[in-house]
Design an enzyme around this catalytic site. Structure first.
Site, PDB file in Angstrom:
ATOM      1  N   ASN A  17       0.868  -1.181   0.000  1.00 44.98           N
ATOM      2  CA  ASN A  17       0.000   0.000   0.000  1.00 44.98           C
ATOM      3  C   ASN A  17       0.905   1.231   0.000  1.00 44.98           C
ATOM      4  OD1 ASN A  17      -1.823   2.035   0.471  1.00 44.98           O
ATOM      5  ND2 ASN A  17      -2.258   1.461   2.591  1.00 44.98           N
ATOM      6  N   TRP A  18       1.019   1.842  -1.160  1.00 46.38           N
ATOM      7  CA  TRP A  18       1.938   2.991  -1.284  1.00 46.38           C
ATOM      8  C   TRP A  18       1.349   4.262  -0.675  1.00 46.38           C
ATOM      9  CZ3 TRP A  18       4.322   2.699  -6.937  1.00 46.38           C
ATOM     10  CH2 TRP A  18       5.043   1.510  -7.048  1.00 46.38           C
ATOM     11  N   LYS A  19       0.099   4.209  -0.288  1.00 46.01           N
ATOM     12  CA  LYS A  19      -0.592   5.390   0.267  1.00 46.01           C
ATOM     13  C   LYS A  19      -0.399   6.594  -0.673  1.00 46.01           C
ATOM     14  CE  LYS A  19       0.202   3.491   4.828  1.00 46.01           C
ATOM     15  NZ  LYS A  19      -0.050   3.643   6.233  1.00 46.01           N
ATOM     16  N   HIS A 107      -9.578   0.724   4.494  1.00 51.86           N
ATOM     17  CA  HIS A 107      -8.332   0.949   5.231  1.00 51.86           C
ATOM     18  C   HIS A 107      -8.622   1.846   6.441  1.00 51.86           C
ATOM     19  CE1 HIS A 107      -4.280   2.303   6.216  1.00 51.86           C
ATOM     20  NE2 HIS A 107      -3.856   1.226   5.581  1.00 51.86           N
ATOM     21  N   GLU A 109      -7.091   4.251   7.654  1.00 47.83           N
ATOM     22  CA  GLU A 109      -6.927   5.696   7.433  1.00 47.83           C
ATOM     23  C   GLU A 109      -8.195   6.275   6.816  1.00 47.83           C
ATOM     24  OE1 GLU A 109      -3.171   5.444   5.355  1.00 47.83           O
ATOM     25  OE2 GLU A 109      -2.242   4.836   7.241  1.00 47.83           O
ATOM     26  N   GLU A 179      -5.484  -5.334  10.393  1.00 52.93           N
ATOM     27  CA  GLU A 179      -4.532  -4.253  10.627  1.00 52.93           C
ATOM     28  C   GLU A 179      -4.881  -3.535  11.931  1.00 52.93           C
ATOM     29  OE1 GLU A 179      -2.430  -3.035   6.770  1.00 52.93           O
ATOM     30  OE2 GLU A 179      -4.188  -1.764   6.991  1.00 52.93           O
ATOM     31  N   GLY A 185       2.071   2.209  10.692  1.00 60.08           N
ATOM     32  CA  GLY A 185       2.968   3.353  10.564  1.00 60.08           C
ATOM     33  C   GLY A 185       3.620   3.776  11.868  1.00 60.08           C
ATOM     34  N   SER A 225       3.248  -2.155  10.331  1.00 61.14           N
ATOM     35  CA  SER A 225       4.691  -2.111  10.583  1.00 61.14           C
ATOM     36  C   SER A 225       5.412  -3.411  10.230  1.00 61.14           C
ATOM     37  CB  SER A 225       4.970  -1.699  12.035  1.00 61.14           C
ATOM     38  OG  SER A 225       4.494  -0.385  12.261  1.00 61.14           O
ATOM     39  N   GLY A 246       2.772  -1.138   4.300  1.00 60.69           N
ATOM     40  CA  GLY A 246       2.765   0.276   3.956  1.00 60.69           C
ATOM     41  C   GLY A 246       4.182   0.781   3.726  1.00 60.69           C
ATOM     42  N   GLY A 247       4.776   1.360   4.761  1.00 61.60           N
ATOM     43  CA  GLY A 247       6.077   2.026   4.648  1.00 61.60           C
ATOM     44  C   GLY A 247       7.143   1.187   3.958  1.00 61.60           C
TER      45      GLY A 247
HETATM   46  C1  PEP Z   1      -0.873   0.052   5.835  1.00 64.16           C
HETATM   47  O1  PEP Z   1      -0.890   1.196   5.450  1.00 64.16           O
HETATM   48  O2  PEP Z   1      -1.751  -0.733   5.495  1.00 64.16           O
HETATM   49  C2  PEP Z   1       0.222  -0.364   6.708  1.00 64.16           C
HETATM   50  C3  PEP Z   1       0.169  -1.556   7.231  1.00 64.16           C
HETATM   51  O3  PEP Z   1       1.246   0.549   6.927  1.00 64.16           O
HETATM   52  P1  PEP Z   1       2.659   0.264   7.644  1.00 64.16           P
HETATM   53  O4  PEP Z   1       3.189  -1.020   7.069  1.00 64.16           O
HETATM   54  O5  PEP Z   1       3.487   1.439   7.291  1.00 64.16           O
HETATM   55  O6  PEP Z   1       2.389   0.134   9.099  1.00 64.16           O
END
Ligand code: PEP
Length: 266
Positions: A17-19, A107, A109, A179, A185, A225, A246-247
């Site tokens: 997930n590049w957000k 998601h 967010e 999640e 994040g 994470s 994500g990151g």
């Molecule tokens: C996400 O955005 O779905 C996510 C899991 O982010 P991160 O890996 O950065 O925690």
């Protein structure tokens, strides 16, 4: 006598997930780096399924870069309606026409920042399926809910509302991403045991809500994470089928180490 039958594992899936990161040029370059890593990896394209989910304006460039790599293209959101006066929104049919076969739905967010409700997430899941996309549907408790020991209650509510009324076949066409919001994040990853326990709650709830042993059939990803250092221990839990990242998906080498950990987990 009961016939013995080979039991095949649920597919492993690693989704990035590049957000709201990268331009089309930068995203195309990142996807080309990943395609090169994939081409050089003897475990690919057989396993696992790799899905990249960039922002809408990057879809074309990333899709072009992924062509022939075996990796799949996904989006981060869709609107539940087919078309109309919904300024700024994107339909599933538009995503499919742009080359997507997958889409992230619900998601945290979007739930937290845009106020998406379980009912809206349920409608988006159905819209994705109507338009031929595989929805990766996110569920998970907030930090306050986690601290109040409400994880199970929250997961049961979210799964019940979102999957209620789907047939077993319909449910099989969905992927769950557990999640925990406190892990997204933040660098605070759930322990493999916490992920396992949450995934078991989700599976048991799917069994109740959908029936037909849906819980055992659906792929459930862990997200929050995940990185190259912790992925293998998470994938060692048999209830964890992969990851939504994500990151760590924004850097080709680190993302590919997670893909490799999923491949090595078998
Ligand atoms: C996400 O955005 O779905 C996510 C899991 O982010 P991160 O890996 O950065 O925690």
């Amino acid at each position: 006598m009961t016939a013995l039958r080979a039991v095949s594992r649920r597919p492993r899936i690693v989704a990035g997930n590049w957000k709201m990161n990268r331009t089309a040029t930068e995203g195309g370059a990142l996807a080309r780096e990943l395609a090169a890593l994939s081409a050089a990896d003897p475990a690919m394209p057989a396993a696992p399924v790799v899905v990249l989910c960039p922002s809408f304006p990057l879809l074309e460039a990333v899709g072009r870069a992924l062509a022939g790599s075996g990796m799949r293209l996904g989006a981060q959101n869709l609107h539940a309606e087919t078309h109309g006066a919904f300024t700024g929104e994107v339909s599933g049919a538009m995503l499919a026409a742009a080359g997507c076969a997958w889409v992230i739905v619900g998601h945290s967010e979007r739930r937290q920042l845009m106020g998406e409700t379980d009912a809206q997430v349920a409608a988006k899941l159905r819209a994705a399926q109507r338009d031929g996309l595989v929805p990766i549907v996110c569920v998970g408790e907030t930090l306050a809910e986690y601290q109040a020991n409400r994880t199970e209650e929250v997961l049961v509510r979210q799964v019940t509302t979102v999957w209620h009324g789907l047939s077993l076949e319909g449910a099989r066409g969905t992927v769950v991403a557990y999640e925990p919001v406190w892990a997204i994040g933040t660098g605070k990853v759930a322990t493999p045991e916490q992920a396992r326990d949450a995934h078991r709650v989700i599976r048991a709830t799917l069994d109740r809500v959908v029936g037909g042993e849906a819980g055992g059939a659906l792929v459930i990803l862990y997200g929050g994470s995940v990185n190259a250092g912790n992925a293998a221990s998470l994938f060692a839990e048999s209830d964890v089928d992969g990851a939504l990242v994500g990151g760590a998906s924004l850097e080709a080498a680190s993302f590919w180490k997670i893909v490799a950990a999923a491949a090595a987990a078998g």
